[in-house]
Design an enzyme around this catalytic site. Structure first.
Site, PDB file in Angstrom:
ATOM      1  N   GLY A   1      36.951  48.757  30.898  1.00  0.00           N
ATOM      2  CA  GLY A   1      36.992  49.426  32.026  1.00  0.00           C
ATOM      3  C   GLY A   1      37.064  49.399  32.911  1.00  0.00           C
ATOM      4  O   GLY A   1      37.494  50.148  34.253  1.00  0.00           O
ATOM      5  N   ASP A   2      37.970  48.491  33.359  1.00  0.00           N
ATOM      6  CA  ASP A   2      38.175  47.880  34.782  1.00  0.00           C
ATOM      7  C   ASP A   2      39.903  46.696  34.702  1.00  0.00           C
ATOM      8  O   ASP A   2      39.881  46.468  33.702  1.00  0.00           O
ATOM      9  CB  ASP A   2      37.399  47.382  35.719  1.00  0.00           C
ATOM     10  CG  ASP A   2      37.831  48.615  37.501  1.00  0.00           C
ATOM     11  OD1 ASP A   2      39.164  48.021  37.664  1.00  0.00           O
ATOM     12  OD2 ASP A   2      36.781  48.796  38.076  1.00  0.00           O
ATOM     13  N   ASP A   3      39.868  46.245  35.815  1.00  0.00           N
ATOM     14  CA  ASP A   3      41.010  45.858  35.685  1.00  0.00           C
ATOM     15  C   ASP A   3      40.688  44.018  34.351  1.00  0.00           C
ATOM     16  O   ASP A   3      39.241  43.556  34.538  1.00  0.00           O
ATOM     17  CB  ASP A   3      41.384  44.062  36.412  1.00  0.00           C
ATOM     18  CG  ASP A   3      41.814  45.668  38.119  1.00  0.00           C
ATOM     19  OD1 ASP A   3      42.398  46.401  38.064  1.00  0.00           O
ATOM     20  OD2 ASP A   3      41.194  45.659  39.600  1.00  0.00           O
TER      21      ASP A   3
END
Ligand SMILES: *[C@@H]1O[C@H](CO)[C@@H](O)[C@H](O)[C@H]1NC(C)=O
Ligand SMILES: *[C@@H]1O[C@H](CO)[C@@H](O)[C@H](O)[C@H]1NC(C)=O
Ligand SMILES: *[C@@H]1O[C@H](CO)[C@@H](O)[C@H](O)[C@H]1NC(C)=O
Ligand SMILES: *[C@@H]1O[C@H](CO)[C@@H](O)[C@H](O)[C@H]1NC(C)=O
Ligand SMILES: *[C@@H]1O[C@H](CO)[C@@H](O)[C@H](O)[C@H]1NC(C)=O
Ligand SMILES: *[C@@H]1O[C@H](CO)[C@@H](O)[C@H](O)[C@H]1NC(C)=O
Ligand SMILES: *[C@@H]1O[C@H](CO)[C@@H](O)[C@H](O)[C@H]1NC(C)=O
Length: 467
Positions: free
Chosen positions: A251-253
């Site tokens: 859900g992120d980098d």
């Protein structure tokens, strides 16, 4: 008590290397082999310390007691703790030096959701504040500080962060402290994290910080796209780090390279440098495949990324910075990216904002210099590149060569949007912005070998049942 099955498997391990290992390992039934920076003389099982793999009993005390006892072998060949098949519910625990945690392929660590089990520790000195809230932060699930020679590995065994509860609390603004990370190792050297599956972390997954000679490989990291801040791997103020063969859906980098936040990071002054990233596969719909920053106030230098594959991600290479960050991002080399369905292939932002507090230095201007990207193919892209430096602070030395970007049919914007940058391009489609004029060039990629690349694995062995 026969706690430590020292000799059998060690001896066996050596024979295994020397002979054909089929028959021998069959006879030992539960003998496993794995690759590590160092092998250990002593072995124990979590069950030796009262562990119960029933998915319900808390193993917090078993882990803490085991590691406390095994730490006594640090000066006598070190020790390995085997987590056998089963579901092991546990709160956080600290690692020790000359130590290996081995998580069997059929073992799952279930991370406790009981906040009472989690110590609070001060914010990171290079950040000044906790990320979710200014004050203290929960200790990470697997935490280690001031260690040397520590290995966390397994036959692709699983750590389930059971993050749902933390994500919900965070979204509802109910977190008084910063959520825990899955694995954080600070002020350490010779660290290996490999061959594990990490799922549903409460926040970041793997966070080596203020460390050197860190090897991370064979990780599968999975989190739902909606799970907040579930970065895959965040090398932070580390030197000589090697990240290889990882598969990250988050859900992120997927990888976020960092080095501290504004005035705190500048004062701490510890860069991330000599970082290798190879054979990464990433899916990150709302974030970057590889991000540099936004916290980069100790500097980022000498990043070498190659053989990077991604689908359905927001951006391929992302640089995030702002006035107040100071320091630099320089000597970044990327080659061999294969990207499919991206919003941006390259995205550089000089106005990222987000400050720890209002005391940041308005004169602390980041220097961005020497960003080299080559041999890249991207398909179904909405924006080829948005490259924005800062007024009065041109981002310099951007080099793109042999980059083929196919725009998606829906792409209705100009493919490139550049401001306050300077560089060159060669064999790039679609034709780049005027600030990247054509020059016949093959963008550089270093040919020397970094010290972290010379580190060899040994083949280690351990029994996974009691005799
Ligand atoms: C990780 O697992 C792969 C595939 O099973 C194996 O080839 C590799 O040697 C392992 N690496 C380490 C460091 O254990
Ligand atoms: C783990 O280490 C941290 C930092 O040194 C410390 O605050 C905490 O009490 C330790 N936890 C345990 C269970 O020893
Ligand atoms: C760990 O190392 C750091 C940096 O060298 C030092 O400042 C700190 O006091 C050490 N902490 C412990 C618990 O030894
Ligand atoms: C490790 O386990 C994950 C999750 O089950 C799986 O997707 C992945 O393919 C496995 N990796 C290896 C090398 O077996
Ligand atoms: C990693 O990439 C290199 C090429 O860059 C390739 O030779 C190697 O086989 C890859 N390793 C794995 C495990 O995919
Ligand atoms: C192309 O990207 C769009 C989103 O921009 C997506 O909806 C579509 O499925 C993608 N097409 C292919 C062939 O991957
Ligand atoms: C380019 O980016 C700037 C902001 O950096 C924005 O104001 C402008 O509208 C963009 N131009 C186009 C053509 O998209």
């Amino acid at each position: 008590m026969e706690l430590y099955h020292k000799s059998t498997c060690h001896f066996l391990g050596k024979l295994i290397i020397a002979l054909t290992w089929g028959i021998l390992c069959l006879r030992a039934a539960e003998c496993i082999e794995y690759e590590a920076l160092s092998c250990r003389k002593h072995t124990a099982l979590l069950t030796d310390f009262g562990g119960k793999g029933d998915g319900k009993t808390s193993n917090t005390e078993a882990f803490r007691k085991a590691i406390h006892e095994l730490s006594k072998f640090a000066t006598d060949g070190g020790a390995q703790l085997i987590v056998p098949p089963g579901k092991w519910l546990t709160g956080p625990f600290n690692l020790t030096s000359k130590f290996t945690l081995y998580i069997h392929q059929d073992a799952v660590l279930l991370v406790s959701q009981d906040e009472a089990e989690w110590d609070l520790i001060p914010p990171l000195p290079s950040y000044g504040i906790g990320r979710d809230n200014p004050g203290p932060r929960f200790i990470s699930f697997i935490f280690g500080t001031n260690l040397t020679d520590v290995v966390i590995t397994g036959g692709n065994g699983t750590i389930d962060g059971q993050g749902q509860l933390w994500w919900t609390k965070f979204r509802q603004g109910q977190m008084k402290n910063t959520r825990p990370y899955m694995i954080e190792i600070m002020f350490s050297d010779h660290v290996q994290i490999s061959n594990l599956t990490l799922i549903n972390s409460p926040s970041w997954n793997v966070h080596p910080i203020y460390s050197s000679f860190v090897i991370i490989n064979g990780l599968t990291i999975l989190a739902p796209f909606h799970a907040p801040n579930t970065d895959g791997i965040d090398p932070d103020s580390c030197s000589n780090t090697r990240i290889e063969d990882c598969y990250i859906v988050s859900g992120d980098d997927c990888i976020a390279v960092k080095s501290g936040y504004d005035e705190y990071g500048i004062a701490f002054g510890m860069p991330t440098k000599h970082l290798i990233i190879r054979n990464l596969t990433c899916i990150s719909p709302s974030s970057a495949v590889i991000a540099l920053g936004s916290e980069m106030s100790g500097g980022i230098q000498d990043v070498r990324a190659e053989n990077i594959g991604a689908i359905g991600s927001e951006s391929g290479l992302r640089i995030k910075t702002a006035i107040g960050r100071g320091a630099y991002v320089k000597d970044v080399f990327v080659r061999g990216m294969t990207l499919q369905t991206m919003k941006y292939t390259f995205w550089i932002t000089g106005d990222y904002g987000a400050h720890p507090d209002d005391h940041y230095d308005r004169k602390a201007i980041p220097v961005i210099q020497g960003i080299n990207i080559k041999d890249t193919v991207a398909k179904n892209v909405t924006i080829a590149g948005k490259l924005a430096g800062i007024d009065g602070d041109t981002f310099n030395g951007i080099c793109l060569s042999n980059v083929a970007i196919e725009m998606s049919q829906q792409a209705n914007q100009l493919p490139w949007n550049c401001s306050n940058i300077k560089g060159v391009s060669s064999q790039v489609t679609p034709q780049p912005c005027a600030l990247l004029p054509h020059k016949k060039i093959d963008c550089p990629f270093p040919t020397d070998t970094l010290p972290v690349d010379n580190i060899q694995f040994q083949t280690c062995a351990a029994a996974t049942t009691m005799h």
